[in-house]
Design a protein around this motif. Sequence first.
Motif, PDB file in Angstrom:
ATOM      1  N   UNK A   1       3.135  -3.628  -3.988  1.00 44.38           N
ATOM      2  CA  UNK A   1       2.870  -4.326  -5.290  1.00 44.38           C
ATOM      3  C   UNK A   1       0.989  -4.784  -4.951  1.00 44.38           C
ATOM      4  N   UNK A   2       0.629  -5.359  -6.032  1.00 42.42           N
ATOM      5  CA  UNK A   2      -0.793  -5.706  -6.300  1.00 42.42           C
ATOM      6  C   UNK A   2      -1.693  -4.779  -6.549  1.00 42.42           C
ATOM      7  N   UNK A   3      -1.165  -3.714  -7.183  1.00 40.00           N
ATOM      8  CA  UNK A   3      -1.964  -2.619  -7.761  1.00 40.00           C
ATOM      9  C   UNK A   3      -2.265  -2.807  -9.153  1.00 40.00           C
ATOM     10  N   UNK A   4      -3.199  -2.242  -9.828  1.00 45.23           N
ATOM     11  CA  UNK A   4      -3.526  -2.283 -11.273  1.00 45.23           C
ATOM     12  C   UNK A   4      -2.282  -2.109 -12.023  1.00 45.23           C
ATOM     13  N   UNK A   5      -1.908  -2.708 -12.966  1.00 43.13           N
ATOM     14  CA  UNK A   5      -0.741  -2.378 -13.640  1.00 43.13           C
ATOM     15  C   UNK A   5      -0.991  -1.111 -14.659  1.00 43.13           C
ATOM     16  N   UNK A   6       0.221  -0.509 -14.798  1.00 44.18           N
ATOM     17  CA  UNK A   6       0.427   0.923 -15.586  1.00 44.18           C
ATOM     18  C   UNK A   6      -0.754   1.698 -15.260  1.00 44.18           C
ATOM     19  N   UNK A   7      -1.087   2.063 -13.873  1.00 46.55           N
ATOM     20  CA  UNK A   7      -2.164   2.920 -13.510  1.00 46.55           C
ATOM     21  C   UNK A   7      -1.578   3.951 -12.802  1.00 46.55           C
ATOM     22  N   UNK A   8      -2.126   5.259 -13.103  1.00 41.09           N
ATOM     23  CA  UNK A   8      -1.706   6.424 -12.331  1.00 41.09           C
ATOM     24  C   UNK A   8      -2.745   6.572 -11.248  1.00 41.09           C
ATOM     25  N   UNK A   9      -2.111   7.315 -10.088  1.00 45.39           N
ATOM     26  CA  UNK A   9      -3.101   7.655  -8.834  1.00 45.39           C
ATOM     27  C   UNK A   9      -3.584   6.434  -8.200  1.00 45.39           C
TER      28      UNK A   9
ATOM     29  N   UNK B   1      -0.632   1.043  14.292  1.00 47.84           N
ATOM     30  CA  UNK B   1      -0.477   2.512  13.832  1.00 47.84           C
ATOM     31  C   UNK B   1      -1.294   2.723  12.442  1.00 47.84           C
ATOM     32  N   UNK B   2      -1.776   3.850  12.205  1.00 44.99           N
ATOM     33  CA  UNK B   2      -2.342   4.227  10.898  1.00 44.99           C
ATOM     34  C   UNK B   2      -1.218   5.217  10.160  1.00 44.99           C
ATOM     35  N   UNK B   3      -1.303   5.062   8.930  1.00 46.92           N
ATOM     36  CA  UNK B   3      -0.084   5.803   8.150  1.00 46.92           C
ATOM     37  C   UNK B   3      -1.075   6.857   7.066  1.00 46.92           C
ATOM     38  N   UNK B   4      -0.547   8.092   6.816  1.00 49.25           N
ATOM     39  CA  UNK B   4      -1.156   8.829   5.597  1.00 49.25           C
ATOM     40  C   UNK B   4      -0.133   8.856   4.202  1.00 49.25           C
ATOM     41  N   UNK B   5      -0.826   8.841   3.189  1.00 46.42           N
ATOM     42  CA  UNK B   5      -0.066   8.969   1.759  1.00 46.42           C
ATOM     43  C   UNK B   5       0.198  10.326   1.829  1.00 46.42           C
ATOM     44  N   UNK B   6       1.325  10.613   1.465  1.00 43.26           N
ATOM     45  CA  UNK B   6       1.865  12.081   1.260  1.00 43.26           C
ATOM     46  C   UNK B   6       2.172  12.563  -0.163  1.00 43.26           C
ATOM     47  N   UNK B   7       2.217  11.576  -1.152  1.00 40.67           N
ATOM     48  CA  UNK B   7       2.264  11.788  -2.528  1.00 40.67           C
ATOM     49  C   UNK B   7       1.334  11.076  -3.406  1.00 40.67           C
ATOM     50  N   UNK B   8       0.910  11.375  -4.435  1.00 41.96           N
ATOM     51  CA  UNK B   8       0.165  10.465  -5.257  1.00 41.96           C
ATOM     52  C   UNK B   8       1.060   9.617  -5.948  1.00 41.96           C
ATOM     53  N   UNK B   9       0.728   8.277  -5.932  1.00 43.97           N
ATOM     54  CA  UNK B   9       1.566   7.393  -6.230  1.00 43.97           C
ATOM     55  C   UNK B   9       0.954   6.485  -7.626  1.00 43.97           C
ATOM     56  N   UNK B  10       1.966   6.087  -8.630  1.00 44.97           N
ATOM     57  CA  UNK B  10       1.546   5.395  -9.863  1.00 44.97           C
ATOM     58  C   UNK B  10       2.168   4.158 -10.024  1.00 44.97           C
ATOM     59  N   UNK B  11       1.296   3.266 -10.399  1.00 44.36           N
ATOM     60  CA  UNK B  11       2.036   1.982 -10.418  1.00 44.36           C
ATOM     61  C   UNK B  11       2.601   1.469 -11.741  1.00 44.36           C
ATOM     62  N   UNK B  12       3.623   0.618 -11.928  1.00 44.36           N
ATOM     63  CA  UNK B  12       4.242   0.407 -13.313  1.00 44.36           C
ATOM     64  C   UNK B  12       3.655  -0.577 -13.891  1.00 44.36           C
TER      65      UNK B  12
END
Length: 201
Positions: free
Chosen positions: A107-115, A130-141
Amino acid sequence: MSGAFPTSKKPSVFNFSSNRPNSTAYTLSGKRSVKQFAAQYFTFSVQMPPMNQADFMEFYSFLVKQKGSFDTFTFQYPLENQGVDKAQTDIAVNGSASAGATQVPMDGFSTSTNDVLKAGDIIKFANHNKIYMITDDENANSSGEVAAVDIEPPLQAAVVNNEAVTVNQPSFTVALQQDDLVYSTDAAGFFTLSFDVREVL
């Protein structure tokens, strides 16, 4: 740990690699058998831009201080992430996730925002090397939450509620892959340097 690689100049060439060792065998009938036998890790090759001697020696002396491949240091990822919330500094784990998980609630993302995060973005959890990679585009509710952020590789250790997440240009913990450090200079007095590093888990 022996400090952080200087960031006063960015690499002119940056070759990045994800390594996931597998053992593959084929039978005479053509059937394929694959086993994973080691953890994923990142490696990269760095070529610094031509520099005058005064600027160059800051970088070269830092690498000499690593005693070849003996010590570890941090190296800030030089590329900007693509997610629209890459400037956010309040992103955190929302709940928890166990070691081995490939999805983490945040959480902590901009509300109702895609990508808010984009596939290929590089992230780091506060209590992980460890570093991790995002594997899919993510949208915030509407609450600024993403219920399941997809990552690779699977978590090497559990993450806990409110653990901070760096979502832009995290720092890798690395070691040099070679014990010799060679530089070159030209008639104009410019110095060049290249080296290879491996993520240390």
